[in-house]
Design a protein around this motif. Structure first.
Motif, PDB file in Angstrom:
ATOM      1  N   GLU A   1       5.592  -3.652 -47.382  1.00 45.20           N
ATOM      2  CA  GLU A   1       5.952  -2.850 -46.211  1.00 45.20           C
ATOM      3  C   GLU A   1       7.341  -2.232 -46.382  1.00 45.20           C
TER       4      GLU A   1
ATOM      5  N   ASN B   1       7.248   0.514 -49.110  1.00 47.21           N
ATOM      6  CA  ASN B   1       6.614   1.726 -48.592  1.00 47.21           C
ATOM      7  C   ASN B   1       7.551   2.487 -47.655  1.00 47.21           C
ATOM      8  N   ALA B   2       8.280   1.771 -46.813  1.00 49.83           N
ATOM      9  CA  ALA B   2       9.236   2.419 -45.913  1.00 49.83           C
ATOM     10  C   ALA B   2      10.350   3.084 -46.716  1.00 49.83           C
TER      11      ALA B   2
ATOM     12  N   LYS C   1      10.143   4.187 -49.830  1.00 50.71           N
ATOM     13  CA  LYS C   1       9.559   5.353 -50.493  1.00 50.71           C
ATOM     14  C   LYS C   1       9.460   6.529 -49.524  1.00 50.71           C
ATOM     15  N   ALA C   2       8.995   6.263 -48.314  1.00 51.43           N
ATOM     16  CA  ALA C   2       8.861   7.326 -47.318  1.00 51.43           C
ATOM     17  C   ALA C   2      10.221   7.935 -46.985  1.00 51.43           C
ATOM     18  N   GLU C   3      11.226   7.088 -46.824  1.00 48.86           N
ATOM     19  CA  GLU C   3      12.571   7.567 -46.496  1.00 48.86           C
ATOM     20  C   GLU C   3      13.156   8.408 -47.623  1.00 48.86           C
TER      21      GLU C   3
ATOM     22  N   SER D   1      11.252  11.729 -48.078  1.00 51.89           N
ATOM     23  CA  SER D   1      11.560  12.640 -46.967  1.00 51.89           C
ATOM     24  C   SER D   1      12.890  13.334 -47.224  1.00 51.89           C
TER      25      SER D   1
ATOM     26  N   VAL E   1       6.267  13.433 -45.601  1.00 56.99           N
ATOM     27  CA  VAL E   1       5.725  12.096 -45.846  1.00 56.99           C
ATOM     28  C   VAL E   1       5.236  11.490 -44.544  1.00 56.99           C
ATOM     29  N   ASN E   2       4.006  11.021 -44.570  1.00 60.95           N
ATOM     30  CA  ASN E   2       3.473  10.262 -43.441  1.00 60.95           C
ATOM     31  C   ASN E   2       3.931   8.818 -43.653  1.00 60.95           C
ATOM     32  N   PRO E   3       4.815   8.285 -42.791  1.00 61.26           N
ATOM     33  CA  PRO E   3       5.316   6.915 -42.986  1.00 61.26           C
ATOM     34  C   PRO E   3       4.212   5.861 -43.056  1.00 61.26           C
TER      35      PRO E   3
ATOM     36  N   PRO F   1       2.761   6.470 -47.259  1.00 63.05           N
ATOM     37  CA  PRO F   1       3.753   7.079 -48.147  1.00 63.05           C
ATOM     38  C   PRO F   1       3.219   7.395 -49.546  1.00 63.05           C
TER      39      PRO F   1
END
Length: 91
Positions: free
Chosen positions: A14, A17-18, A20-22, A25, A31-33, A36
């Motif tokens: 988790e 993935n957060a 990676k999304a940050e 972005s 990026v869809n959180p 990701p």
């Protein structure tokens, strides 16, 4: 068949993935959180690589590496920046 690597630390997925999304972005990707990993399709499109959901046996190793390298490279650069920042605070 795609390999699914498992993280060594249980429950870390988790957070990764957060992160990676940050990072992606900030790199300018949409990026869809909640998903990701889907950013790889946007990266592939930008690079002109025909990556599609499902099997991608037609891709060369170089093409797959370009997509993964773009994502992984951004994440590694950010991890190094964070580590340098933390070390600078300790001095």
């Amino acid at each position: 068949m795609a390999r699914r690597r498992k993280l060594v630390v249980p429950g870390a997925e988790e957070g990764v993935n957060a992160f990676k999304a940050e990072v992606m972005s900030r790199e300018g990707y949409a990026v869809n959180p909640a998903r990701p990993d889907d950013v790889k399709y946007e990266v592939a499109e930008e690079l002109g690589i025909p990556l599609q959901p499902g099997r991608n046996g037609q891709l060369t190793t170089e093409e797959a590496g370009q997509v993964g390298g773009t994502i992984g490279g951004a994440m590694v650069r950010e991890m190094i920046r964070l580590a340098q920042e933390k070390l600078a605070k300790r001095e």
